[in-house]
Design a protein around this motif. Structure first.
Motif, short mmCIF file in Angstrom:
data_model
loop_
_atom_site.label_atom_id
_atom_site.label_comp_id
_atom_site.label_asym_id
_atom_site.label_seq_id
_atom_site.Cartn_x
_atom_site.Cartn_y
_atom_site.Cartn_z
N ARG A 74 0.82 -1.23 0.00
CA ARG A 74 0.00 0.00 0.00
C ARG A 74 0.85 1.27 0.00
NH1 ARG A 74 -5.60 -0.52 1.48
NH2 ARG A 74 -6.25 -2.46 0.52
N GLN A 75 2.05 1.16 -0.64
CA GLN A 75 2.93 2.33 -0.64
C GLN A 75 2.37 3.51 -1.42
OE1 GLN A 75 6.58 0.66 -2.13
NE2 GLN A 75 6.07 0.93 -4.28
N ALA A 76 1.49 3.22 -2.39
CA ALA A 76 0.79 4.30 -3.08
C ALA A 76 -0.58 4.40 -2.45
CB ALA A 76 0.68 3.98 -4.57
N GLY A 77 -0.79 5.41 -1.63
CA GLY A 77 -2.09 5.47 -0.96
C GLY A 77 -2.25 6.69 -0.08
N ARG A 78 -3.23 6.59 0.81
CA ARG A 78 -3.73 7.80 1.49
C ARG A 78 -2.77 8.47 2.46
NH1 ARG A 78 -9.04 4.77 3.10
NH2 ARG A 78 -7.38 3.22 3.12
N ILE B 149 4.76 -0.96 -7.04
CA ILE B 149 3.66 -1.91 -7.23
C ILE B 149 2.56 -1.23 -8.02
CG2 ILE B 149 2.70 -1.43 -4.91
CD1 ILE B 149 1.74 -4.51 -5.04
N SER C 299 -3.73 -0.48 -8.46
CA SER C 299 -5.02 -1.03 -8.90
C SER C 299 -5.72 -1.56 -7.67
CB SER C 299 -4.80 -2.15 -9.92
OG SER C 299 -6.04 -2.57 -10.45
N LEU D 226 -7.56 -5.30 -5.82
CA LEU D 226 -7.84 -6.73 -5.84
C LEU D 226 -9.21 -7.05 -6.45
CD1 LEU D 226 -6.62 -8.78 -3.06
CD2 LEU D 226 -9.07 -8.73 -3.03
N LEU D 227 -10.15 -6.09 -6.39
CA LEU D 227 -11.50 -6.38 -6.88
C LEU D 227 -11.68 -6.05 -8.36
CD1 LEU D 227 -13.29 -5.13 -3.70
CD2 LEU D 227 -12.90 -7.47 -4.41
N PHE E 203 -17.11 1.01 -4.45
CA PHE E 203 -16.30 1.40 -3.30
C PHE E 203 -17.03 2.47 -2.53
CE2 PHE E 203 -13.15 -0.95 -5.55
CZ PHE E 203 -12.33 -1.46 -4.55
N GLY F 198 -15.65 0.87 2.63
CA GLY F 198 -14.87 -0.15 1.94
C GLY F 198 -15.63 -0.72 0.75
N PRO F 199 -15.09 -1.78 0.15
CA PRO F 199 -15.73 -2.33 -1.05
C PRO F 199 -17.06 -3.02 -0.77
CG PRO F 199 -13.76 -3.60 -0.45
CD PRO F 199 -13.85 -2.47 0.51
N THR G 293 -15.65 -6.83 2.97
CA THR G 293 -14.65 -7.35 3.90
C THR G 293 -15.40 -7.87 5.11
OG1 THR G 293 -13.11 -5.65 3.15
CG2 THR G 293 -12.56 -6.79 5.19
N SER H 26 -5.03 -12.09 1.75
CA SER H 26 -5.21 -11.21 2.91
C SER H 26 -6.01 -11.84 4.03
CB SER H 26 -5.91 -9.92 2.47
OG SER H 26 -5.20 -9.34 1.40
N TRP H 27 -6.92 -12.76 3.69
CA TRP H 27 -7.80 -13.30 4.74
C TRP H 27 -7.60 -14.79 4.97
CZ3 TRP H 27 -8.09 -8.85 6.33
CH2 TRP H 27 -8.48 -7.78 5.56
O1 CP3 Z 1 0.03 -1.50 -2.56
C1 CP3 Z 1 -0.20 -0.53 -3.34
O2 CP3 Z 1 0.24 0.62 -3.14
C2 CP3 Z 1 -0.94 -0.82 -4.61
C3 CP3 Z 1 -2.35 -0.61 -4.56
C4 CP3 Z 1 -3.31 -1.57 -3.88
C5 CP3 Z 1 -4.59 -1.13 -3.45
N1 CP3 Z 1 -5.30 -2.22 -3.06
C6 CP3 Z 1 -5.05 0.24 -3.48
C7 CP3 Z 1 -6.17 0.65 -2.63
C8 CP3 Z 1 -3.24 -2.94 -3.65
C9 CP3 Z 1 -2.09 -3.90 -3.89
C10 CP3 Z 1 -4.51 -3.33 -3.13
C11 CP3 Z 1 -4.89 -4.74 -2.84
C12 CP3 Z 1 -6.10 -4.98 -2.03
N2 CP3 Z 1 -7.34 -4.45 -2.18
C13 CP3 Z 1 -6.18 -5.94 -1.00
C14 CP3 Z 1 -5.07 -6.84 -0.59
C15 CP3 Z 1 -4.04 -6.11 0.16
C16 CP3 Z 1 -4.27 -6.12 1.62
O3 CP3 Z 1 -4.27 -5.02 2.21
O4 CP3 Z 1 -4.39 -7.21 2.21
C17 CP3 Z 1 -7.50 -5.93 -0.50
C18 CP3 Z 1 -8.02 -6.78 0.63
C19 CP3 Z 1 -8.22 -4.98 -1.27
C20 CP3 Z 1 -9.65 -4.62 -1.16
C21 CP3 Z 1 -9.80 -3.25 -0.67
N3 CP3 Z 1 -9.54 -2.12 -1.42
C22 CP3 Z 1 -10.27 -2.83 0.59
C23 CP3 Z 1 -10.66 -3.75 1.73
C24 CP3 Z 1 -10.28 -1.43 0.57
C25 CP3 Z 1 -10.84 -0.53 1.64
C26 CP3 Z 1 -9.95 -0.43 2.79
C27 CP3 Z 1 -9.07 0.77 2.62
O5 CP3 Z 1 -7.85 0.65 2.85
O6 CP3 Z 1 -9.63 1.81 2.26
C28 CP3 Z 1 -9.76 -1.00 -0.68
C29 CP3 Z 1 -9.54 0.38 -1.14
C30 CP3 Z 1 -8.16 0.75 -1.59
N4 CP3 Z 1 -7.34 -0.02 -2.33
C31 CP3 Z 1 -7.52 2.00 -1.37
C32 CP3 Z 1 -6.28 1.95 -2.02
C33 CP3 Z 1 -5.26 3.04 -2.13
C34 CP3 Z 1 -8.11 3.17 -0.64
C35 CP3 Z 1 -9.08 3.82 -1.55
C36 CP3 Z 1 -9.16 5.31 -1.42
O7 CP3 Z 1 -8.30 6.02 -1.96
O8 CP3 Z 1 -10.10 5.77 -0.78
#
Ligand code: CP3
Length: 348
Positions: free
Chosen positions: A31-35, A76, A79, A81-82, A94, A98-99, A161, A210-211
């Motif tokens: 999740r290095q690219a994120g919030r 990474i 994108s 997982l869904l 979304f 969450g999803p 989730t 993840s689960w």
């Molecule tokens: O790692 C990275 O930087 C690459 C991007 C990435 C995201 N999701 C972006 C994301 C990756 C590799 C994932 C995989 C993912 N998605 C997983 C497996 C990884 C893990 O954490 O175990 C799972 C279970 C999901 C499903 C998912 N997507 C959930 C449960 C959520 C909501 C929870 C949350 O963190 O908000 C998401 C949303 C999501 N996926 C965000 C990001 C950056 C946040 C969305 C936003 O910007 O609001």
């Protein structure tokens, strides 16, 4: 033609994935690219999360954000997982919570609602994101990813989730044949999807389970092991390293080693050297480990971060260690914490 430089096989990251010795462990963070990144939050003010995933110019830029800021040793793909589950035919939304999948699969008759798909047709935006990110990355390797069959199946069945995964287990126990069919179908679709990512330019692939920490050893043996091992074997045949991350699964590491992956992601629940020993009882040789600093440590004071990160480096050993967190970085993480982590791992 653009000036394309491809990552070489002797990058720190790919060498560690092959189990080779490195002067320091390569570093990237789930999740290095994120919030936690202000530049990510800025883009998200303008577009929704799914729109971001589906707009290659933006998704490629977000993929590069943490590389520009911290110079991590691998990127990474940005994108979710869904995304492939949507390509298989399921509606995905979304929300703030969450999803959500509004029409989950609850029995054998529902299997007709999900199919294999042509990645170039249904997920062209992902492949284009990879091609664009590759151009911007130079020598830095790009990791592709998908969910492992079990974790993707939990979303298809629960629709979100889950806390206790009761619907998933109910489906497995009441309809074991259909459950195995579902996992096989997800595995096949995921294979095609990841092969397309590899052709588009990723240098390694990670399967997020993840689960999987919620399954008993009986369910692991009866349902999860076979489709996961089959997917990993078919992916390895392409020649790129396969990383399997089983979150919450340190109690079954001896069984996980038998999956045949090149690299095993380890969560923070067990010291990394102990995890390596447990994996070694069944894993192919050589194999690598990836992990495993507790992401919550990054919420603590800098001296604690330095101590704990240095300990992970030591326990990781000198060969076959990719430094990572034990799970995704949390949105509350201060940038200074990540900077401290980078200094420790780089030894600078
Ligand atoms: O790692 C990275 O930087 C690459 C991007 C990435 C995201 N999701 C972006 C994301 C990756 C590799 C994932 C995989 C993912 N998605 C997983 C497996 C990884 C893990 O954490 O175990 C799972 C279970 C999901 C499903 C998912 N997507 C959930 C449960 C959520 C909501 C929870 C949350 O963190 O908000 C998401 C949303 C999501 N996926 C965000 C990001 C950056 C946040 C969305 C936003 O910007 O609001």
């Amino acid at each position: 033609m653009s000036q394309m430089s491809a990552p070489t096989d002797d990058s720190l990251f790919l060498r560690a994935c092959r189990g080779e010795a490195t002067t320091r462990p390569p570093l990237w963070m789930m999740r290095q690219a994120g919030r936690y990144l202000p530049e990510y939050r800025e883009i998200r003010q303008k577009v929704s999360f799914l729109e971001l995933c589906k707009t290659p110019l933006l998704a490629a830029d977000v993929t590069l954000q943490p590389i520009r800021r911290f110079g991590f040793d691998a990127a990474i793909l940005f994108s979710d997982l869904l995304v492939p589950l949507e390509a298989m035919g399921m509606a995905v939304e979304f929300t703030e919570q969450g999803p959500r999948l509004p029409a989950p699969l609850r029995g054998p008759d529902d299997l007709t609602r999900i199919q294999s798909f042509d990645p170039a047709q249904r997920t062209d935006f992902v492949l284009e994101t990879i091609r664009l990110a590759r151009e911007g990355l130079g020598l830095t390797p790009l990791i592709g990813f998908a969910g492992a069959p079990f974790t993707v199946a939990t979303y298809a069945i629960e629709g979100k989730t889950s806390k206790n995964f009761a619907e998933t287990k109910k489906f497995f126990y009441r309809h074991p044949r259909a459950a195995r069919q579902l996992l096989a179908l997800i595995g096949e679709a995921t294979l095609g999807y990841l092969k397309a990512q590899i052709t588009a330019g990723v240098s390694a692939v990670q399967l997020f389970d993840s689960w999987v920490g919620v399954v008993s050893t009986d369910d692991w043996n009866d349902f999860v092991f076979e489709p996961t091992a089959a997917l990993i074997a078919a992916l390895r045949a392409t020649g790129v390293p396969v990383i399997y991350f089983g979150n919450g699964a340190t109690t079954i590491l001896d069984r996980i080693g038998a999956l045949g992956a090149d690299v095993y992601g380890v969560d923070w629940r067990l010291p990394l050297d102990e995890a390596r020993t447990r994996l070694a009882s069944t894993a192919r040789y050589p194999f690598a480990v990836q992990g495993n600093l507790d992401p919550a440590v990054l919420l603590g004071p800098i001296p604690l971060i330095e101590r704990r990160a240095a300990d992970v480096v030591t326990r990781g050993g000198r060969r076959g260690h990719v430094f990572n967190l034990g799970h995704g970085i949390t949105p509350e993480t201060p940038i200074e914490s990540v900077e401290a982590l980078v200094r420790v791992v780089r030894g600078s």
